[in-house]
Design an enzyme around this catalytic site. Structure first.
Site, PDB file in Angstrom:
ATOM      1  CD  GLU A  38      10.082   0.839  -2.656  1.00 18.50           C
ATOM      2  OE1 GLU A  38       9.770   1.993  -2.341  1.00 18.50           O
ATOM      3  OE2 GLU A  38       9.892  -0.137  -1.928  1.00 18.50           O
ATOM      4  CG  HIS A  47       8.834   0.763   1.334  1.00 16.66           C
ATOM      5  ND1 HIS A  47       8.271   0.948   0.101  1.00 16.66           N
ATOM      6  CD2 HIS A  47       8.036   1.397   2.209  1.00 16.66           C
ATOM      7  CE1 HIS A  47       7.167   1.664   0.219  1.00 16.66           C
ATOM      8  NE2 HIS A  47       7.012   1.960   1.491  1.00 16.66           N
TER       9      HIS A  47
END
Length: 288
Positions: free
Chosen positions: A213, A247
């Site tokens: 990511e 996150h």
């Protein structure tokens, strides 16, 4: 398999908490299904003598290990005490700590991971879904019914995206050797490099899927470190710059770490990069 098989004995820290109780039952249901040992003991300070789904509870990890043969721990301890829980496990002799807890303070995570390393304790996470070796063992919260035993490894920074990817593989008839969620925090124990080194030594793994990511360059470091065929997927192509994502480690800074630049660098290394999860089974078949 990497990290463990059906002979692995597991303890759960904070087994009497809501998540600890719920996932202990699921982990042991899976262990019974595959003939494994599963969770053999739980820890919850002040609650020794109780049982959770038939699993005995102890006040400390040391007390649990005095009565049971276990080398792994799954940590469901709340964030403020999770770092101490990891250090307690490492000090007691646990060899593998899988930390599911999210929102652990960064300095606590740094201290706990460093302390664990000094005591030869491997940490996966924090803020991760754990690991699953289909047909062998499950440590954490992954939906095991979506997985199927096979020879493709999966390592990921994302939780639910991981589930989507191994579900795609299973529905395409491609099984998995081990699935590892390393967590999305800025400070984590096992990195892509660490997990891929284990896959390199695993005779059951013939190819690996790396799910990354935005933020940092761990994915690129990982694919450079392995001799196995690798297929990648990078989430967050549409993520705006300078904005923190779901996150804690997923932030694009100074034009570095965005998904598009990661994809360009991976393709420059001749690594296949899927544009969406449904492309991954086809790409894996090409590299196997």
């Amino acid at each position: 398999m990497i990290y463990g098989d059906k002979n692995l004995g597991v303890i759960v820290q904070n087994i009497t908490g809501r998540q600890g109780t719920f996932h202990t039952e699921l982990m042991n249901a899976y262990a019974r299904e595959v003939g494994g040992r599963g969770v053999v003991a739980g820890v919850a300070p002040g609650k020794a003598g109780r049982e959770v789904h038939g699993v005995p509870v102890y006040n400390t990890v040391k007390e649990a290990l005095a009565e049971h043969d276990a080398t792994a721990s799954v940590v469901f301890v709340p964030a403020g005490a999770a770092g101490d829980a990891v250090m307690e496990a490492a000090h007691a002799g646990i060899e593998l700590a899988v930390v599911i807890t999210e929102h652990i303070p960064v300095h606590d995570a740094m201290s706990a991971i460093a302390y664990a390393k000094l005591h030869d304790c491997t940490v996966i996470g924090p803020n991760c879904p754990g690991l699953l070796s289909p047909g062998e063992c499950k440590l954490g919260i992954m939906p095991a019914h979506l997985a199927r035993r096979g020879n493709v490894g999966v390592v990921s920074r994302s939780g639910t995206l991981t589930y989507e990817v191994f579900d795609e593989l299973t529905r395409a008839g491609i099984g998995q050797s081990t699935i590892v969620g390393i967590g999305g925090d800025p400070v984590i124990g096992q990195t892509f490099v660490d997990v891929l080194a284990r896959f390199d030594e695993d005779p059951h793994t013939k190819a690996v899927i790396v799910i990354g990511e935005v933020g940092g360059n761990l994915e690129e470091e990982g694919v450079r470190s392995t001799d196995l065929p690798v297929v990648t997927y990078i989430a967050g192509v549409s993520a705006p710059p300078e904005k923190r994502m779901g996150h804690a480690g997923a932030i694009i800074e100074g034009g570095e770490g965005d998904a598009r630049s990661k994809v360009r660098r991976l393709r420059a290394l001749e690594i296949p990069v899927a544009s969406r999860p449904s492309e991954i089974p086809g790409l894996i078949r090409e590299v196997l």
